[in-house]
Design an enzyme around this catalytic site. Structure first.
Site, PDB file in Angstrom:
ATOM      1  N   HIS A   1       0.855  -1.187   0.000  1.00  0.00           N
ATOM      2  CA  HIS A   1       0.000   0.000   0.000  1.00  0.00           C
ATOM      3  C   HIS A   1       0.886   1.230   0.000  1.00  0.00           C
ATOM      4  O   HIS A   1       2.010   1.205   0.502  1.00  0.00           O
ATOM      5  CB  HIS A   1      -0.938   0.007   1.217  1.00  0.00           C
ATOM      6  N   LEU A   2       0.337   2.300  -0.550  1.00  0.00           N
ATOM      7  CA  LEU A   2       1.036   3.580  -0.625  1.00  0.00           C
ATOM      8  C   LEU A   2       0.350   4.538   0.339  1.00  0.00           C
ATOM      9  O   LEU A   2      -0.870   4.741   0.251  1.00  0.00           O
ATOM     10  CB  LEU A   2       0.945   4.101  -2.064  1.00  0.00           C
TER      11      LEU A   2
HETATM   12  P1  AMP Z   1       2.162  -0.064   7.254  1.00  0.00           P
HETATM   13  O1  AMP Z   1       2.593   0.079   8.691  1.00  0.00           O
HETATM   14  O2  AMP Z   1       2.986   0.707   6.278  1.00  0.00           O
HETATM   15  O3  AMP Z   1       2.006  -1.532   6.879  1.00  0.00           O
HETATM   16  O4  AMP Z   1       0.733   0.606   7.175  1.00  0.00           O
HETATM   17  C1  AMP Z   1      -0.433  -0.042   7.588  1.00  0.00           C
HETATM   18  C2  AMP Z   1      -1.432   1.036   7.915  1.00  0.00           C
HETATM   19  O5  AMP Z   1      -2.733   0.467   7.961  1.00  0.00           O
HETATM   20  C3  AMP Z   1      -1.199   1.707   9.265  1.00  0.00           C
HETATM   21  O6  AMP Z   1      -0.960   3.109   9.066  1.00  0.00           O
HETATM   22  C4  AMP Z   1      -2.496   1.440  10.028  1.00  0.00           C
HETATM   23  O7  AMP Z   1      -2.891   2.534  10.834  1.00  0.00           O
HETATM   24  C5  AMP Z   1      -3.482   1.183   8.901  1.00  0.00           C
HETATM   25  N1  AMP Z   1      -4.641   0.369   9.239  1.00  0.00           N
HETATM   26  C6  AMP Z   1      -4.682  -0.758   9.983  1.00  0.00           C
HETATM   27  N2  AMP Z   1      -5.937  -1.237  10.033  1.00  0.00           N
HETATM   28  C7  AMP Z   1      -6.715  -0.398   9.287  1.00  0.00           C
HETATM   29  C8  AMP Z   1      -8.100  -0.357   8.957  1.00  0.00           C
HETATM   30  N3  AMP Z   1      -8.972  -1.285   9.377  1.00  0.00           N
HETATM   31  N4  AMP Z   1      -8.535   0.648   8.174  1.00  0.00           N
HETATM   32  C9  AMP Z   1      -7.675   1.602   7.747  1.00  0.00           C
HETATM   33  N5  AMP Z   1      -6.358   1.609   8.016  1.00  0.00           N
HETATM   34  C10 AMP Z   1      -5.880   0.623   8.781  1.00  0.00           C
END
Ligand code: AMP
Ligand code: ZN
Length: 114
Positions: free
Chosen positions: A100-101
């Site tokens: 994801h970006l």
């Molecule tokens: P990363 O740490 O780069 O893998 O980013 C994952 C992101 O997903 C984090 O910034 C979390 O806050 C976000 N995240 C986790 N669960 C959810 C959710 N249910 N809806 C939206 N964002 C989420």
């Protein structure tokens, strides 16, 4: 992909409010925002990490960046600026293993990152 949070959101198993979607990606607000604008741009195709990208994924990743640019522009951040980030594995800070970006905007960001 079973037990993948973003695949479940894409498949509608977990409800989420999308701020953008097309045939290739969805975008949603981060649940734990780190900036006034913090949007996740997520490909519909499950790819674990940046390490798993192949040449065949070039369009997907390019499109993710294009969508980030368009959303930043639509939300009025183009002139002041914004940051697009992809984290990979533990040292990169990745917590969801479906690439994801992150689009961060709405405040001044530090460099180098912490
Ligand atoms: P990363 O740490 O780069 O893998 O980013 C994952 C992101 O997903 C984090 O910034 C979390 O806050 C976000 N995240 C986790 N669960 C959810 C959710 N249910 N809806 C939206 N964002 C989420
Ligand atoms: Zn997935």
């Amino acid at each position: 992909m079973a037990n993948c949070l973003f695949c479940k959101i894409i498949d509608g198993e977990i409800p989420a409010t999308l701020v953008y979607e097309d045939d290739t990606v969805i975008a949603l607000n981060d649940i734990n925002p780190q900036a006034p604008t913090h949007i996740l741009i997520v490909p519909r195709q499950h790819i674990d990490t940046l390490n798993h990208l192949t040449e065949a994924d070039t369009f997907i990743v390019g499109h993710m960046v294009q969508v980030g640019q368009k959303l930043a522009n639509q939300l009025g951040h183009a002139a002041k600026g914004y940051r697009l980030v992809m984290n990979c594995n533990a040292d990169g800070g990745q917590t969801v293993f479906h690439i994801h970006l992150h689009l961060f905007a709405g405040r001044q960001f530090a460099w180098p990152p912490g």
